[in-house]
Design a protein around this motif. Structure first.
Motif, PDB file in Angstrom:
ATOM      1  N   ARG A 172       8.262  -4.698  -8.586  1.00  0.00           N
ATOM      2  CA  ARG A 172       9.397  -4.009  -7.971  1.00  0.00           C
ATOM      3  C   ARG A 172       9.467  -4.153  -6.464  1.00  0.00           C
ATOM      4  NH1 ARG A 172      11.081   0.187 -11.249  1.00  0.00           N
ATOM      5  NH2 ARG A 172      12.589   0.726  -9.661  1.00  0.00           N
ATOM      6  N   ILE A 173       8.332  -4.388  -5.835  1.00  0.00           N
ATOM      7  CA  ILE A 173       8.323  -4.479  -4.368  1.00  0.00           C
ATOM      8  C   ILE A 173       8.027  -5.907  -3.905  1.00  0.00           C
ATOM      9  CG2 ILE A 173       7.211  -3.631  -2.258  1.00  0.00           C
ATOM     10  CD1 ILE A 173       8.861  -1.516  -3.713  1.00  0.00           C
ATOM     11  N   LYS A 225       3.628  -2.426 -11.155  1.00  0.00           N
ATOM     12  CA  LYS A 225       4.961  -2.015 -10.732  1.00  0.00           C
ATOM     13  C   LYS A 225       5.195  -2.410  -9.277  1.00  0.00           C
ATOM     14  CE  LYS A 225       8.176   1.828 -10.688  1.00  0.00           C
ATOM     15  NZ  LYS A 225       8.400   3.246 -10.866  1.00  0.00           N
ATOM     16  N   GLU A 276       0.833  -1.206   0.000  1.00  0.00           N
ATOM     17  CA  GLU A 276       0.000   0.000   0.000  1.00  0.00           C
ATOM     18  C   GLU A 276       0.866   1.253   0.000  1.00  0.00           C
ATOM     19  OE1 GLU A 276      -3.926  -1.782   2.245  1.00  0.00           O
ATOM     20  OE2 GLU A 276      -2.534  -0.542   3.371  1.00  0.00           O
ATOM     21  N   ALA A 277       1.993   1.176   0.716  1.00  0.00           N
ATOM     22  CA  ALA A 277       2.913   2.315   0.731  1.00  0.00           C
ATOM     23  C   ALA A 277       3.373   2.618  -0.685  1.00  0.00           C
ATOM     24  CB  ALA A 277       4.100   2.012   1.629  1.00  0.00           C
ATOM     25  N   ALA A 278       3.729   1.568  -1.435  1.00  0.00           N
ATOM     26  CA  ALA A 278       4.204   1.763  -2.803  1.00  0.00           C
ATOM     27  C   ALA A 278       3.117   2.388  -3.659  1.00  0.00           C
ATOM     28  CB  ALA A 278       4.648   0.432  -3.397  1.00  0.00           C
ATOM     29  N   ILE A 279       1.874   1.898  -3.483  1.00  0.00           N
ATOM     30  CA  ILE A 279       0.768   2.431  -4.291  1.00  0.00           C
ATOM     31  C   ILE A 279       0.504   3.891  -3.929  1.00  0.00           C
ATOM     32  CG2 ILE A 279      -1.722   2.273  -4.635  1.00  0.00           C
ATOM     33  CD1 ILE A 279      -1.331  -0.792  -4.585  1.00  0.00           C
ATOM     34  N   SER A 280       0.521   4.196  -2.632  1.00  0.00           N
ATOM     35  CA  SER A 280       0.251   5.584  -2.250  1.00  0.00           C
ATOM     36  C   SER A 280       1.379   6.510  -2.697  1.00  0.00           C
ATOM     37  CB  SER A 280       0.026   5.697  -0.741  1.00  0.00           C
ATOM     38  OG  SER A 280       1.249   5.793  -0.063  1.00  0.00           O
ATOM     39  N   LEU A 281       2.546   5.939  -2.978  1.00  0.00           N
ATOM     40  CA  LEU A 281       3.644   6.752  -3.512  1.00  0.00           C
ATOM     41  C   LEU A 281       3.585   6.812  -5.035  1.00  0.00           C
ATOM     42  CD1 LEU A 281       6.427   5.498  -1.129  1.00  0.00           C
ATOM     43  CD2 LEU A 281       5.547   7.820  -1.229  1.00  0.00           C
ATOM     44  N   GLY A 282       2.490   6.381  -5.598  1.00  0.00           N
ATOM     45  CA  GLY A 282       2.275   6.588  -7.022  1.00  0.00           C
ATOM     46  C   GLY A 282       2.672   5.436  -7.929  1.00  0.00           C
ATOM     47  N   ALA A 283       3.055   4.278  -7.346  1.00  0.00           N
ATOM     48  CA  ALA A 283       3.422   3.153  -8.191  1.00  0.00           C
ATOM     49  C   ALA A 283       2.163   2.426  -8.643  1.00  0.00           C
ATOM     50  CB  ALA A 283       4.332   2.197  -7.432  1.00  0.00           C
TER      51      ALA A 283
END
Lengths: 549, 371
Positions: free
Chosen positions: A465-466, A461, A450-457
């Motif tokens: 990537r994560i 991706k 969720e952190a990655a998604i909220s950072l725009g990924a």
């Protein structure tokens, strides 16, 4: 309510389901059909009647269950003490013992049998020495005793590895608390340590049972009159007595019923021990001193030495001069030169191709299924997960047979190709890799994605990537073990291979069965070295002594 | 950059299980807004609806005038800090911080500059090339904060970010978060179940229970004039007693169950009528008199706990009700258990609620909760 957006994951679910339907459900259905439909297309139960009406056939099931249960019991009896000593005492050279044990458990199943024949068989070195010099008769290694010996020595390391993991999770305060209440020594071992490890003991027992029951190579080489179930299936299908597809299929169905029964019995037994442990204070290893210390060391060393002996002996034999089935004085590379003439290059190439492609397919499917099940649980995805676990209870010979029936004729004529070998390897190893991938993913907190998604990924991706890099370690170590299992696979390959798709394992087996013992030793030595190197890479990569089979 | 968040008639349910029935709130631009409530009250659910990780079953969410209900979480331009930090363990500190910037496809130089700036701001620049597993909990939280701030978000969301830290670090980090928030001025929604943390850090607090906002107000107002009985007992400690309000000579007078009477001067005018009430008295709002013959509520001391600055007394009233009293510690001896005492009330401060506890009848309640 907004309309549900179409997602790439839905497509992947459908594709996976399609793949399983084609390569797993369709062959299983074919197998079932073959067992109850005559070549003329009529429904019949005559094959099952035939099986249950002759003690010659039913006896093989009794044989299999008898020897497999004995092996399971002995593997537990041998494996639990060594794991206990290893986890609770400082044993000198403990790491080496552990690594050697893993090597034993992962070696090709029939190489041990072959080596023991060379040692204790009718013209074995030890046999001859005992008879010739000391005039002692060791009795026959063939039959029940021999299978028991070879399989027990091969499978006790599995128990060792499993129990080691369980003992590590026992919190030292539990040990201290029981000592505080006056329970120590052997009483504590049984009342506390083993009682706490019961779920793992049951898991190890199931693993040993499944592998021993499905083992084809050992009873084939050593069984002689003592015929086990996988051998019967093979003989009915490709044996000298002529081919009987329908009867073999019926046998396969019966084999699945037996393993399924054992599987559910084990699940039922395990459900009565539902607790989990996580040690905050791991048990501190004690010094192994005095007589008991000496005995502990002796037990561990002798057990591992006996288990590892066959591997070394094969490598030794591979350098001995040999003609046909007789080893002669002197050393040379003659066996290897012969091996080069006998498809060595092709065997190695096929083994590599099959291993690598199967591994890639397994990893991709396992990661996708783990993600779908853990992150996107749905009826469809859970169905895929359940389907993918089916091969766990299917002996290799059964999978081989099912694939042959399904893909032996048009429209999917794949027999004798590398493709069908790869498919069978993927099916056989997938359940294990999916389990470890799922376990790895469950430990990764959802909030990281969720952190990655909220950072725009984007979702894709984030996954590539994560999620995948974070799973990499768990998957990689699991993959190396799968690689070893693929390289040493025999029971389904023997039904599916031909001269073009021959592998190292099959070359070894063919050489043994044709009495080319020197040649067999050369192939077996190469196979053993490949296994050892792979496992050493595994131990380095995983950087831990935990082995997740 | 910073936005106003408007939530109108938000509805959240899982199957038939309604978590948030109908929630309205307006979070002002640049404000530090805290959702506070017991576990399971729906505060994290609401935060995740704003972030886009929970579906929205009904109502509208706006950032300024832009409806965001169906906007992909990746496009909401939100900086989020998670309870377990959610640091990518396989990436270095620098790679973690620049992750969001790279997704925006900014030029390389700008990514590096921005990353450096925020690593320096959070004082983690010396760990830039380390993997997160070699950082302490507090340092990891700083990485998470730098990573969230770095993308210059319109909204900052915090999901119990300090609950995994030890007590000392918790106090230190909440000051860091407060100062950073004030200096960047980004609209912030912060979820916690720790009321002291909420008091210390927030411009305004929304107290939630069972999916319903009970009271939105400043920390001071929520503590001193709680909107209802739930807020009064959830925030700080309150002694709850039954009583009656009677109009005597046109003035409201409180009658406690133990027969003590006192005039209440600050009752709302429309509530000035004979009625049953619930009295809520904070431990420091009792005045304690050692003279057992003085006017007041008769009580007996059961136990006392000396805590340095303050001394806590546990007493029972004649009516059997047990209450807790806090007094500043005095130099002379503390009151022994068993001593008969008299209690009076600081009527300026005490709160009284309607008999069902749903409404504070005192003047001075400021509740921004609409609907």
């Amino acid at each position: 309510m907004k309309a549900k957006k179409f997602e790439i994951w839905t497509l992947i679910s459908v594709l996976l389901l399609g793949t399983f339907l084609l390569f797993l459900v369709y062959p299983m259905f074919g197998l079932l059909k073959q067992s109850v439909v005559t070549p003329e297309g009529e429904f019949t139960l005559q094959e099952f009647v035939k099986f249950f009406s002759k003690s010659y056939y039913t006896g093989t099931i009794v044989n299999s269950v008898k020897v497999t249960l004995s092996v399971t019991l002995i593997a537990l009896v041998l494996g639990i003490p060594i794991a206990y000593f290893y986890s609770f005492y400082r044993i000198r050279g403990a790491k080496v013992l552990f690594v050697l044990s893993i090597l034993c458990s992962m070696s090709a199943p029939f190489i041990g049998a072959y080596s023991w024949i060379m040692l204790l068989g009718r013209s074995g070195v030890i046999t001859k020495f005992l008879e010739g010099v000391l005039h002692i008769s060791v009795g026959s290694i063939y039959g029940f005793k021999g299978i028991l010996l070879v399989q027990s020595l091969k499978f006790f390391p599995l128990v060792f590895i499993y129990m080691n993991g369980a003992f590590k999770n026992i919190d030292n305060t539990l040990m201290e608390a029981s000592a505080n209440m006056g329970c120590t020594g052997v009483r504590r071992l049984f009342r506390v340590v083993l009682a706490l490890s019961m779920p793992t003991i049951l898991a190890a027992a199931l693993m040993v049972f499944m592998q021993a029951f499905a083992d084809f190579g050992t009873p084939m080489l050593l069984g002689e009159g003592y015929q086990t179930f996988p051998v019967l299936i093979y003989n009915q299908y490709l044996g000298e007595n002529g081919t009987n597809y329908n009867f073999a299929a019926a046998l396969a169905v019966i084999a699945i019923l037996v393993t399924a029964l054992v599987f559910f019995l084990q699940k039922w037994a395990t459900s009565r021990f539902k607790f989990s442990m996580n040690a905050l204070h791991p048990v501190e290893k004690k010094e192994a001193k005095g007589l008991s210390g000496f005995l502990m060391h002796a037990y561990c060393y002798i057990l591992v030495a006996i288990a590892f002996l066959p591997q070394l002996y094969i490598i030794y034999l591979s350098f001995r001069n040999c003609s046909g089935a007789v080893f002669k004085e002197g050393f040379s590379l003659g066996n290897y030169q012969l091996a080069v003439k006998k498809l060595l290059a092709r065997s190695i190439r096929n083994t590599t191709i099959i291993g690598i492609i199967a591994l890639l397919v397994i990893i991709v499917i396992a990661v996708l299924i783990a993600y779908l099940v853990v992150r996107r649980g749905s009826v469809l995805n859970n169905a895929i997960d359940t389907l993918s676990m089916l091969p766990y209870i299917m002996p290799g010979a059964v999978i081989g047979l099912a694939l042959l029936i399904a893909f032996g004729k048009k429209p999917f004529a794949l027999t004798g190709t590398l493709a069908i070998m790869i498919i069978s390897m993927v099916i056989r190893r997938l359940p294990y890799t999916i389990r470890s991938a799922t376990a790895t993913l469950m430990q990764i907190s959802l909030s990281i994605e969720e952190a990655a998604i909220s950072l725009g990924a984007s979702k894709l991706k984030t996954f590539t990537r994560i999620t995948v890099p974070m799973m990499a370690n768990g998957i990689l170590s699991g993959a190396i073990l799968s690689w070893v299992a693929i390289v040493t696979e025999l029971s389904s390959s023997i039904i599916l291979y031909n001269n073009k798709s021959i592998t190292l394992t099959m070359s070894t087996y063919v050489a043994i069965s044709r009495g080319n013992y020197g040649l067999a030793a050369a192939f077996a030595a190469i196979l053993t070295v490949v296994t050892m190197v792979s496992l050493i890479i595994y131990l380095v990569v995983s950087k831990s002594e935990d082995v997740n089979l | 950059m910073s936005v106003t968040i408007s939530i109108k008639h938000a509805l959240k349910k899982y199957g038939d299980n309604v978590i948030i029935p109908d929630l309205n709130a307006e979070i002002k631009q640049g404000e530090f807004f805290t959702l506070l409530g017991p576990s399971g009250c729906g505060k994290t659910t609401l935060l995740r609806m704003i972030a886009g990780f929970n579906s929205i079953e009904g109502g509208d969410f706006y950032f300024n005038d832009k409806r965001i209900n169906d906007l992909d979480p990746a496009k909401r331009n939100i900086g989020m800090v998670f309870q377990n930090y959610a640091i990518f363990p396989h990436l270095t500190v620098r790679k973690n911080v620049e992750f969001g910037l790279k997704n925006k496809k900014l030029p390389k130089a700008q990514v590096a500059e921005q990353t450096d700036k925020f690593m320096k701001l959070m004082q983690i620049d010396q760990y830039a090339d380390r993997l997160p597993e070699r950082l302490s909990g507090g340092q990891q939280q700083r990485v998470a904060l730098a990573r969230a701030l770095c993308i210059q978000p319109d909204v900052l969301l915090f999901d119990e970010p300090l609950s995994n830290l030890d007590a000392k670090l918790r106090v230190e980090m909440r000051t860091v978060i407060k100062n950073i928030q004030h200096s960047v001025g980004i609209t912030t929604v912060y979820v916690t179940h720790d009321q002291e943390e909420a008091m210390a850090i927030s411009d305004r607090i929304a107290v939630m229970n069972a999916g319903v906002i009970q009271h939105i107000g400043t920390p001071k107002n929520i503590y001193q004039r709680p909107a209802n009985l739930f807020v009064s007992t959830f925030i700080g400690r309150s002694n709850v007693m039954n009583g009656k309000l009677k109009m005597e000579d046109g003035k409201p007078v409180l009658h406690t169950s133990s027969g003590y009477t006192v005039a209440l001067h600050n009752v709302e005018s429309e509530q000035q009528k004979d009625q049953d009430i619930i009295l809520s008295v904070r431990p420091e709002e009792f005045l304690l008199n050692r003279d057992a013959n003085a006017p007041g509520i008769a009580a007996t001391v059961d136990d006392c706990v000396f805590l340095g600055l303050m001394t806590h007394y546990f007493v029972h009233l004649e009516s059997g009700e047990e209450v807790e009293i806090i007094q500043e510690s005095s130099i002379d001896s503390i009151i022994e258990p068993g001593t008969q005492i008299r209690l009076t009330l600081n009527t300026e401060k005490v709160n009284a609620f309607t008999a069902d506890g749903s409404r504070n009848i005192m003047t001075g309640v400021r509740n921004d909760c609409v609907g």
